[in-house]
Design an enzyme around this catalytic site. Structure first.
Site, mmCIF file in Angstrom:
data_model
loop_
_atom_site.group_PDB
_atom_site.id
_atom_site.type_symbol
_atom_site.label_atom_id
_atom_site.label_comp_id
_atom_site.label_asym_id
_atom_site.label_seq_id
_atom_site.Cartn_x
_atom_site.Cartn_y
_atom_site.Cartn_z
ATOM 1 N N TYR A 79 0.841 -1.194 0.000
ATOM 2 C CA TYR A 79 0.000 0.000 0.000
ATOM 3 C C TYR A 79 0.879 1.247 0.000
ATOM 4 C CZ TYR A 79 -3.821 -3.154 1.406
ATOM 5 O OH TYR A 79 -4.737 -4.160 1.478
ATOM 6 N N SER A 80 0.272 2.409 -0.245
ATOM 7 C CA SER A 80 1.065 3.630 -0.278
ATOM 8 C C SER A 80 1.735 3.887 1.067
ATOM 9 C CB SER A 80 0.205 4.832 -0.687
ATOM 10 O OG SER A 80 -0.902 4.991 0.167
ATOM 11 N N GLU A 81 1.076 3.538 2.180
ATOM 12 C CA GLU A 81 1.707 3.609 3.496
ATOM 13 C C GLU A 81 1.183 2.518 4.411
ATOM 14 O OE1 GLU A 81 2.559 7.849 2.218
ATOM 15 O OE2 GLU A 81 0.706 6.700 2.287
ATOM 16 N N THR A 82 2.046 2.112 5.325
ATOM 17 C CA THR A 82 1.680 1.264 6.450
ATOM 18 C C THR A 82 2.115 1.978 7.723
ATOM 19 O OG1 THR A 82 1.841 -0.807 5.212
ATOM 20 C CG2 THR A 82 2.091 -0.955 7.599
ATOM 21 N N HIS A 111 -4.075 9.247 5.840
ATOM 22 C CA HIS A 111 -5.031 8.139 5.746
ATOM 23 C C HIS A 111 -4.611 6.970 6.641
ATOM 24 C CE1 HIS A 111 -2.312 6.095 2.851
ATOM 25 N NE2 HIS A 111 -3.057 5.024 3.036
#
Length: 323
Positions: A79-82, A111
């Site tokens: 994902y774009s961030e964790t 997010h």
């Protein structure tokens, strides 16, 4: 993108994290577990529909993970961030939080903050949460609305400054394959900040925004040069309304586009204040992700006497991928 070391919390936090709650994906039993196992929760933020929003990974028990391991987990999740909770004071509802994209640590991610707050509130109850992040303390209020946890983060003070034409705006326009005529004169190019920097470009045409197709490598290099997290492309729905469509290229994170960017929404709030458009308390609606098939709704609350920005959204759990 600038990498960051672990934040120093303003108050003492314990070195271990334990998690209560019935969710089977959270470690809360005496069952044997490999030291290499990392439990990753998956949420989609700024949506009530798992098919929409921006997916984020959430690791609630990351105290034993070093930087390399967190980066590897984020890359595996994809994902774009964790987000990683690296310490906690449960009695004070205070948590230390770090964010990783598949390529690097990120100073702040909206997010993933919303997703983490929803994950924690779902297990420990709604109310106020405090996150110690690399950019400072982020407060998040949570409440239950129509059976879903809604979260509102309060950013660090947000602001913006005009972007430089020759070194910032023009190279980005070339990477986007746009011209100056594509820009909205009423929304001048700025670099906006609410924890990290985002280039804001107002787009004159909704059709131009919908047809986004950019040079990934060229934009990546420009953004790395200037330390921008995303390029926040916005189209104003009508001259007399503060409703916007947005798209956020994120090549520095290894992602073509973010379907919902809370950090950029907070920075955009600071941008609107800088332009003098916040003369009374107001709410801005940002519709993002629609053109990539993951519609997201971000609500930005602004006050003329407060440089902080409040960004509100929900998050819903996603199923773990099949192995």
């Amino acid at each position: 993108m600038t990498t960051h070391t672990s934040p120093t919390a303003p108050g003492p936090l314990p070195d271990t994290l334990t998690v209560d709650g019935p969710d089977a994906s959270v470690e809360n039993s005496d069952a044997p577990r490999s030291p290499d196992t990392v439990d990753v929760l998956r949420y989609s933020a700024f949506t009530t529909d798992p098919a929409g929003g921006n997916p984020a990974g959430v690791v609630l028990d990351a105290e034993a993970l070093d930087d390399a391991r967190m980066l590897a987990v984020a890359a595996e999740v994809g994902y774009s961030e964790t987000a990683f909770v690296t310490a906690h004071d449960r009695a004070a509802r205070r948590y230390r939080l770090r964010y990783f994209s598949p390529r690097a640590e990120v100073a702040f991610c909206g997010h993933a903050t919303i997703a983490t707050a929803v994950a924690l509130a779902s297990r420990t109850g709604t109310g106020e949460l405090r996150f110690d992040t690399p950019v400072g303390e982020i407060g998040v209020g949570t409440s239950l609305v129509d059976g879903l946890v809604r979260a509102t983060l309060t950013s660090v003070p947000a602001h913006s400054r005009p972007a430089e034409d020759s070194t910032q705006v023009d190279p980005v326009l070339r990477a986007l394959q746009w011209s100056r005529d594509d820009l909205d004169d009423g929304l001048p190019p700025h670099v906006a900040f609410a924890g990290n920097d985002h280039l804001v470009l107002g787009v004159r045409s909704r059709a131009r925004l919908a047809a986004l197709d950019y040079d990934f490598d060229a934009l990546h290099d420009i953004m790395r040069q200037h330390g921008w997290t995303t390029v926040h492309l916005v189209h104003r729905a009508a001259p007399d309304r503060l409703d916007f469509h947005a798209r956020d290229p994120f090549p520095v994170g290894g992602v073509v586009e973010d379907p919902a960017t809370g950090a950029a929404a907070a920075a955009f709030g600071g941008y609107l204040r800088t332009l003098g458009l916040v003369t009374e308390p107001l709410r801005v609606h940002i519709r993002q992700g629609e053109d990539m098939g993951r519609p997201s709704d971000l609500y930005v609350d602004l006050r003329p006497d407060d440089p902080r920005v409040r960004v509100t959204g929900t998050a819903v759990p996603l199923p773990a991928p099949e192995r």
